[in-house]
Motif scaffolding. Structure first.
Motif, PDB file in Angstrom:
ATOM      1  N   HIS B  45     -63.465 -63.559  35.802  1.00  0.00           N
ATOM      2  CA  HIS B  45     -62.468 -64.199  36.658  1.00  0.00           C
ATOM      3  C   HIS B  45     -62.492 -63.613  38.065  1.00  0.00           C
ATOM      4  O   HIS B  45     -62.349 -64.336  39.047  1.00  0.00           O
ATOM      5  N   ALA B  93     -55.915 -57.809  31.958  1.00  0.00           N
ATOM      6  CA  ALA B  93     -55.134 -59.044  31.814  1.00  0.00           C
ATOM      7  C   ALA B  93     -54.387 -59.336  33.110  1.00  0.00           C
ATOM      8  O   ALA B  93     -54.319 -60.489  33.566  1.00  0.00           O
ATOM      9  N   LEU B  94     -53.889 -58.274  33.727  1.00  0.00           N
ATOM     10  CA  LEU B  94     -53.165 -58.404  34.991  1.00  0.00           C
ATOM     11  C   LEU B  94     -54.097 -58.926  36.096  1.00  0.00           C
ATOM     12  O   LEU B  94     -53.785 -59.901  36.794  1.00  0.00           O
ATOM     13  N   MET B  96     -56.950 -60.446  35.735  1.00  0.00           N
ATOM     14  CA  MET B  96     -57.488 -61.748  35.362  1.00  0.00           C
ATOM     15  C   MET B  96     -56.527 -62.859  35.788  1.00  0.00           C
ATOM     16  O   MET B  96     -56.917 -63.827  36.432  1.00  0.00           O
ATOM     17  N   THR B  97     -55.273 -62.670  35.436  1.00  0.00           N
ATOM     18  CA  THR B  97     -54.259 -63.684  35.759  1.00  0.00           C
ATOM     19  C   THR B  97     -54.087 -63.807  37.269  1.00  0.00           C
ATOM     20  O   THR B  97     -54.047 -64.922  37.808  1.00  0.00           O
ATOM     21  N   ALA B  98     -54.014 -62.653  37.939  1.00  0.00           N
ATOM     22  CA  ALA B  98     -53.802 -62.677  39.386  1.00  0.00           C
ATOM     23  C   ALA B  98     -54.965 -63.355  40.097  1.00  0.00           C
ATOM     24  O   ALA B  98     -54.763 -64.208  40.972  1.00  0.00           O
ATOM     25  N   LEU B 100     -57.192 -65.504  38.921  1.00  0.00           N
ATOM     26  CA  LEU B 100     -57.271 -66.937  38.634  1.00  0.00           C
ATOM     27  C   LEU B 100     -56.217 -67.701  39.444  1.00  0.00           C
ATOM     28  O   LEU B 100     -56.491 -68.785  39.974  1.00  0.00           O
ATOM     29  N   GLY B 101     -55.031 -67.114  39.571  1.00  0.00           N
ATOM     30  CA  GLY B 101     -53.972 -67.737  40.376  1.00  0.00           C
ATOM     31  C   GLY B 101     -54.414 -67.896  41.828  1.00  0.00           C
ATOM     32  O   GLY B 101     -54.266 -68.972  42.422  1.00  0.00           O
TER      33      GLY B 101
END
Lengths: 272, 276
Positions: B45, B93-94, B96-98, B100-101
């Motif tokens: 990501h 996980a943090l 990855m999410t950030a 992708l956002g």
């Protein structure tokens, strides 16, 4: 360790020729967050000031026991001694070296650590032999990537023999029982030929036979010149100690010899 | 087949598959030993974010994706400190999410087409140029040499990071080095096999070797042998039957893992008393 360790008789002597305390804690607070220390105001020397001169005459090192209920800060204290955690407040010196000083990385090479045994008795997915795992104790003696020499192999073999693991030397650590795994951890510490041992609950999670073998090893280790610190609930190991620090309710108090005798006479296994 | 070997594109592909077949499974062993499975998702990501930013600012998206992969290694190592003793799962996980956002915000706010950034993730072994081939060879050599040279301290850190530190091993520096190497490898592997199949060159040979339950040194050697064999067999299969290369390598890799596990299962069954 009687067989392997050198008895130089000059360890822990300062430039003026006076023996230093192996461990000195002054107004020490330990834990993971400054806002919530696990233990506060730890204040003691090991050996205690009056005992230092007496120990100077003796060939035997000293054994300090750390006792207290689960979660009272024994392991946190051991980790702070090894530099795995920084003191939150106050000062902590090991072998005359402040654990916060940059040169403490050199002092750390003189220490050996036996971590708490894991109930499952194995370590991760990495399959290394007992001989290889015991050899990890020698790594601090070399620069990164340095090759082992004959002295290293000799120390590893002697430690394996001393801990009764000769027949298991080429066995993978994953295939060891809990007691054998703990003896491997002890052999790794002994192979390091340290000046100071730190042991965290060495006889926990073991069956009767495994615990007896570990206790026997620790009894002979306690007769060596090197001092030991043992965090334990085991009455037989507490009986080996020359001094005791009682961890309870966020404080730590060193018991004098009278206090130690009185603690032992009233202590029942599993009480803490 | 001989005619194909005369074509520079095919020669380059074989060289790359050999080099990364030898080295990348060692990264797979690090991933499995340190339980870094979530890290590779996170790196993918972050690479996407790097590629997107590369396209926006007008630099080679492959280069910016690699840069972000390496940075990810440092960030994850910093977040999963030795003091907490935690793994990198939560940290990744943090990230990855950030990432992708941010990627989707960038897609929405700029003119670039999402497909342009995502195209990097398909990978194509036959599309590698000379510089990329050289990069893979140098990086593979670095992995093999550093693993060989620092074998003992690396094994100590993989075995128990905290105890290794207590015995005087600079475990934080080594752990960071391993993570950066893994992340850079995943970033490079994406170009070779594509993001979705980067496991084929890293994890599958490592899994096959680990399933044979040999000691760590032998497992390393076996992982490299499996890596080279899987890559070359997959490539030959793809050439002979006109298949896409990465999926062919993945299928061969999966078959080898299954074969190793079955062999170990039969060995265990045959060893039981009263079996025969």
């Amino acid at each position: 360790m009687p067989v392997i360790c050198k008895r130089s008789g000059t360890r822990n002597i300062d430039t003026a020729g006076c023996r230093l305390a192996y461990l000195s804690a002054q107004k020490l607070s330990i834990g993971y967050r400054r806002s919530a220390p696990v233990v506060q105001e730890i204040d003691f020397n090991f050996p205690a000031t009056g005992e230092v001169e007496r120990k100077n005459e003796s060939k035997r090192g000293a054994v300090l026991g750390l006792v207290g209920p689960n979660g009272s800060g024994k392991t946190t204290f051991l980790k702070t001694c090894l530099g795995l955690l920084s003191p939150l407040y106050g000062e902590l010196s090991i072998l005359g070296s402040d654990t916060r000083a940059a040169r403490f990385s050199e002092t750390r090479k003189k220490l050996a650590y036996v971590p708490q045994n894991r109930p499952e008795g194995q370590s991760g997915r990495l399959r290394v032999s007992v001989r290889e795992a015991v050899g990890f104790g020698r790594l601090g003696r070399h620069r990164l990537g340095g090759r082992f020499d004959a002295a290293d192999y000799e120390a590893v073999d002697a430690a394996i023999l001393y801990c009764g693991l000769a027949k298991l030397a080429d066995t993978s650590v994953q295939d060891l029982s809990g007691g054998q795994f703990q003896r491997m951890s002890l052999a790794r510490a002994i192979a390091a030929e340290p000046e100071f041992y730190f042991l965290d609950e060495p006889s926990s999670f073991l069956d009767a036979g495994g615990a007896a073998a570990v206790r026997q090893l620790l009894r002979s280790l306690a007769e060596s010149e090197e001092p030991l610190i043992i965090a334990t609930h085991d009455r037989e190991l507490i009986a080996l100690c020359d001094a005791l620090v009682l961890f309870s309710a966020g404080t730590a108090q060193m018991l004098d010899s009278e206090g130690l005798r009185s603690f032992l006479s009233s202590y029942k296994e599993g009480e803490l | 087949m001989r005619e194909l070997l005369m074509i520079p594109t095919f020669c380059r592909a074989i060289i790359v598959l050999f080099a990364c077949g030898m080295a990348f499974p060692l990264l797979g062993l690090y991933v499995l030993s340190l339980d870094l499975i979530p890290v590779r998702f996170g790196v993918m990501h972050l690479s996407l974010l790097g590629a997107t930013i590369g396209i926006i600012v007008g630099i080679d998206p492959m280069f910016s994706a690699m840069l972000f992969s390496v940075a990810a290694g440092f960030v994850v190592a910093g977040l999963s400190t030795r003091k907490s003793g935690g793994t990198s799962g939560g940290a990744m996980a943090l990230l990855m999410t950030a990432s992708l956002g941010i990627v989707f915000i960038l897609f929405y706010k700029t003119d670039i087409q999402a497909i342009e950034a995502f195209s990097l993730f398909w990978g194509n072994i036959l599309a590698l140029d000379r510089e990329e081939v050289l990069l893979v060879i140098l990086f593979s050599a670095f992995i093999v040499v550093s693993t060989f040279y620092f074998y003992r301290p690396i094994a100590a850190v993989l075995f128990d990071r905290e105890t290794a530190f207590a015995f005087g091993v600079p475990s934080t520096a080594l752990y960071t080095g391993i993570l950066v190497m893994v992340c850079a490898g995943i970033g490079l592997g994406i170009r070779i096999t594509g993001a979705l199949m980067v496991d084929a060159v890293t994890l599958l040979p490592a899994l096959a070797a680990m399933s044979l339950k040999k000691n760590f040194k032998s497992t390393m050697v076996l992982a490299s042998i499996f890596g080279i064999s899987i890559n070359l067999a997959g490539f030959i299969l793809a050439t002979v039957f006109d298949l896409p290369t990465s999926p062919a390598i993945s299928v061969v890799g999966t078959a080898v893992v299954a074969g190793c596990k079955l062999a170990m299962h039969f060995r265990a069954t045959m060893g039981r008393p009263g079996c025969l």
